[in-house]
Design a protein around this motif. Structure first.
Motif, PDB file in Angstrom:
ATOM      1  N   THR A  49      -8.274  -6.061  -1.730  1.00  0.00           N
ATOM      2  CA  THR A  49      -8.765  -4.689  -1.692  1.00  0.00           C
ATOM      3  C   THR A  49      -9.245  -4.267  -0.298  1.00  0.00           C
ATOM      4  O   THR A  49      -8.903  -3.176   0.169  1.00  0.00           O
ATOM      5  CB  THR A  49      -9.878  -4.487  -2.730  1.00  0.00           C
ATOM      6  OG1 THR A  49      -9.309  -4.566  -4.044  1.00  0.00           O
ATOM      7  CG2 THR A  49     -10.558  -3.136  -2.574  1.00  0.00           C
ATOM      8  N   MET A  72      -6.297  -3.425   1.773  1.00  0.00           N
ATOM      9  CA  MET A  72      -5.646  -2.188   1.327  1.00  0.00           C
ATOM     10  C   MET A  72      -6.431  -0.964   1.767  1.00  0.00           C
ATOM     11  O   MET A  72      -5.840   0.090   2.047  1.00  0.00           O
ATOM     12  CB  MET A  72      -5.469  -2.208  -0.185  1.00  0.00           C
ATOM     13  CG  MET A  72      -4.459  -3.222  -0.698  1.00  0.00           C
ATOM     14  SD  MET A  72      -4.162  -3.069  -2.481  1.00  0.00           S
ATOM     15  CE  MET A  72      -3.371  -1.462  -2.569  1.00  0.00           C
ATOM     16  N   VAL A  73      -7.751  -1.087   1.812  1.00  0.00           N
ATOM     17  CA  VAL A  73      -8.562   0.027   2.307  1.00  0.00           C
ATOM     18  C   VAL A  73      -8.132   0.400   3.721  1.00  0.00           C
ATOM     19  O   VAL A  73      -7.915   1.575   4.051  1.00  0.00           O
ATOM     20  CB  VAL A  73     -10.062  -0.336   2.271  1.00  0.00           C
ATOM     21  CG1 VAL A  73     -10.880   0.722   3.022  1.00  0.00           C
ATOM     22  CG2 VAL A  73     -10.556  -0.459   0.835  1.00  0.00           C
ATOM     23  N   LEU A 104      -5.073  -8.939  -6.633  1.00  0.00           N
ATOM     24  CA  LEU A 104      -5.210  -7.559  -6.182  1.00  0.00           C
ATOM     25  C   LEU A 104      -6.651  -7.258  -5.791  1.00  0.00           C
ATOM     26  O   LEU A 104      -6.914  -6.562  -4.809  1.00  0.00           O
ATOM     27  CB  LEU A 104      -4.740  -6.604  -7.281  1.00  0.00           C
ATOM     28  CG  LEU A 104      -3.226  -6.450  -7.437  1.00  0.00           C
ATOM     29  CD1 LEU A 104      -2.895  -5.699  -8.711  1.00  0.00           C
ATOM     30  CD2 LEU A 104      -2.624  -5.734  -6.235  1.00  0.00           C
ATOM     31  N   ASP A 105      -7.604  -7.770  -6.567  1.00  0.00           N
ATOM     32  CA  ASP A 105      -9.010  -7.573  -6.220  1.00  0.00           C
ATOM     33  C   ASP A 105      -9.329  -8.153  -4.846  1.00  0.00           C
ATOM     34  O   ASP A 105     -10.089  -7.570  -4.062  1.00  0.00           O
ATOM     35  CB  ASP A 105      -9.905  -8.235  -7.274  1.00  0.00           C
ATOM     36  CG  ASP A 105     -10.057  -7.382  -8.524  1.00  0.00           C
ATOM     37  OD1 ASP A 105      -9.847  -6.157  -8.433  1.00  0.00           O
ATOM     38  OD2 ASP A 105     -10.373  -7.943  -9.586  1.00  0.00           O
ATOM     39  N   PRO A 134      -9.919   5.093  -2.802  1.00  0.00           N
ATOM     40  CA  PRO A 134     -10.043   3.628  -2.879  1.00  0.00           C
ATOM     41  C   PRO A 134      -8.813   3.006  -3.522  1.00  0.00           C
ATOM     42  O   PRO A 134      -8.110   3.652  -4.317  1.00  0.00           O
ATOM     43  CB  PRO A 134     -11.290   3.428  -3.743  1.00  0.00           C
ATOM     44  CG  PRO A 134     -11.408   4.678  -4.546  1.00  0.00           C
ATOM     45  CD  PRO A 134     -10.886   5.780  -3.662  1.00  0.00           C
ATOM     46  N   PRO A 135      -8.515   1.739  -3.202  1.00  0.00           N
ATOM     47  CA  PRO A 135      -7.329   1.084  -3.753  1.00  0.00           C
ATOM     48  C   PRO A 135      -7.275   1.089  -5.280  1.00  0.00           C
ATOM     49  O   PRO A 135      -6.206   1.268  -5.865  1.00  0.00           O
ATOM     50  CB  PRO A 135      -7.434  -0.344  -3.212  1.00  0.00           C
ATOM     51  CG  PRO A 135      -8.187  -0.201  -1.929  1.00  0.00           C
ATOM     52  CD  PRO A 135      -9.182   0.878  -2.189  1.00  0.00           C
ATOM     53  N   GLY A 136      -8.427   0.905  -5.939  1.00  0.00           N
ATOM     54  CA  GLY A 136      -8.425   0.909  -7.396  1.00  0.00           C
ATOM     55  C   GLY A 136      -7.927   2.215  -7.964  1.00  0.00           C
ATOM     56  O   GLY A 136      -7.182   2.247  -8.955  1.00  0.00           O
ATOM     57  N   MET A 177      -8.426  -5.851 -14.705  1.00  0.00           N
ATOM     58  CA  MET A 177      -9.098  -5.222 -13.560  1.00  0.00           C
ATOM     59  C   MET A 177     -10.075  -4.124 -13.985  1.00  0.00           C
ATOM     60  O   MET A 177     -10.674  -3.455 -13.140  1.00  0.00           O
ATOM     61  CB  MET A 177      -8.059  -4.625 -12.597  1.00  0.00           C
ATOM     62  CG  MET A 177      -7.117  -5.628 -11.974  1.00  0.00           C
ATOM     63  SD  MET A 177      -5.951  -4.855 -10.816  1.00  0.00           S
ATOM     64  CE  MET A 177      -7.052  -4.388  -9.472  1.00  0.00           C
ATOM     65  N   THR A 217       0.821  -1.202   0.000  1.00  0.00           N
ATOM     66  CA  THR A 217       0.000   0.000   0.000  1.00  0.00           C
ATOM     67  C   THR A 217       0.859   1.258   0.000  1.00  0.00           C
ATOM     68  O   THR A 217       0.578   2.215  -0.729  1.00  0.00           O
ATOM     69  CB  THR A 217      -0.948  -0.012   1.211  1.00  0.00           C
ATOM     70  OG1 THR A 217      -1.756  -1.197   1.163  1.00  0.00           O
ATOM     71  CG2 THR A 217      -1.849   1.204   1.217  1.00  0.00           C
TER      72      THR A 217
END
Length: 260
Positions: A171, A174-175, A167-168, A186-188, A256, A104
């Motif tokens: 998430t 990572m948030v 990665l999805d 947001p992570p995306g 993604m 992150t």
């Protein structure tokens, strides 16, 4: 130039964990056609018809994958380590720990074009940065590019679709990690901007001229020197590695549904 280390974007594409549930749908069976009525007095010999296909046994429904239950961020290292091991990453990478927080920080720093050197110190190439001096000019020695080949090879061993699914999955972790460092994006969005930093790096062919106004080297071309630190680090990996990194990240982004 600064001490070379692997770029945050590359790590963000490799240091990933988890999986995505697969969903299967059974095929609908078509109804059998009704039999045609036989005329009482055929005017011509009946046409030979193909035998009707034998009915196929119904396909049993696929067992759903068990839902992934993510641990709390503070306890996520064992969960991550277990899923990183099949990706054939170097052992020195796996022993670092704090995987999600490290990823992150790398991705968030990359969005601003920065390199978190403390997070990447363990990945510094063992060989020194080399230059070639000729006719009172300084150029990057192409041999310096080869120091990064193994990093790109490790990256490419992870299928882009696998990287995207992993990665999805992380998430939510990572948030939490982004909130810890005061980032509400947001992570995306963070990953998208980090990848855009890499995609904006020019693929410079031929000799790359340098200057040495003091101890550190700088790019003689002002456009190259104006790049962000992370972009200049990617550039130092050489045009072939830059191309391969951008190709890989483009595939990950496509998987993604990220617009980079």
């Amino acid at each position: 130039m600064q001490k070379p280390i692997l770029i945050a974007v590359v790590v963000a594409a490799v240091v990933i964990v988890g999986w995505t549930l697969l969903r299967f749908a059974g095929d609908d069976q078509a109804a059998e056609p009704e039999a045609a009525e036989v005329p009482p007095t055929p005017a011509a010999p009946p046409t030979q018809q193909s035998p009707e296909p034998l009915p196929q046994p119904a396909r049993p429904p696929a067992e759903p994958e068990p839902e992934v239950v993510l641990p709390p961020l503070a306890d996520s290292d064992p969960f991550v380590r277990e899923r990183l091991e099949p990706l054939e990453l170097p052992e020195t990478w796996l022993t670092q720990g704090d995987y999600v927080r490290r990823l992150t920080v790398l991705a968030e720093n990359a969005t601003r074009g920065e390199i978190p050197r403390r997070q990447l110190a363990f990945m510094a190439p063992g060989e020194p940065f080399r230059v070639v001096e000729r006719d009172d000019a300084i150029y990057i020695d192409p041999a310096s590019y080869r120091r990064y080949d193994r990093y790109v090879e490790v990256l490419e061993r992870v299928p882009p679709e696998t990287a995207a699914r992993l990665l999805d999955t992380i998430t939510p972790l990572m948030v939490t990690a982004l909130v810890e460092i005061g980032v509400e994006a947001p992570p995306g969005e963070v990953l998208t901007e980090a990848m855009r930093q890499a995609m904006a790096v020019p693929e410079v062919t031929g000799e790359v001229a340098l200057e040495q106004p003091n101890v550190m080297y700088t790019y003689a071309d002002p456009d190259l020197e104006a790049l962000t630190p992370v972009q200049k680090q990617i550039l130092r990996m050489g045009p072939e590695n830059v191309r391969r990194i951008k190709d890989y990240l483009r595939q990950v982004a496509d998987a993604m549904n990220l617009q980079i």
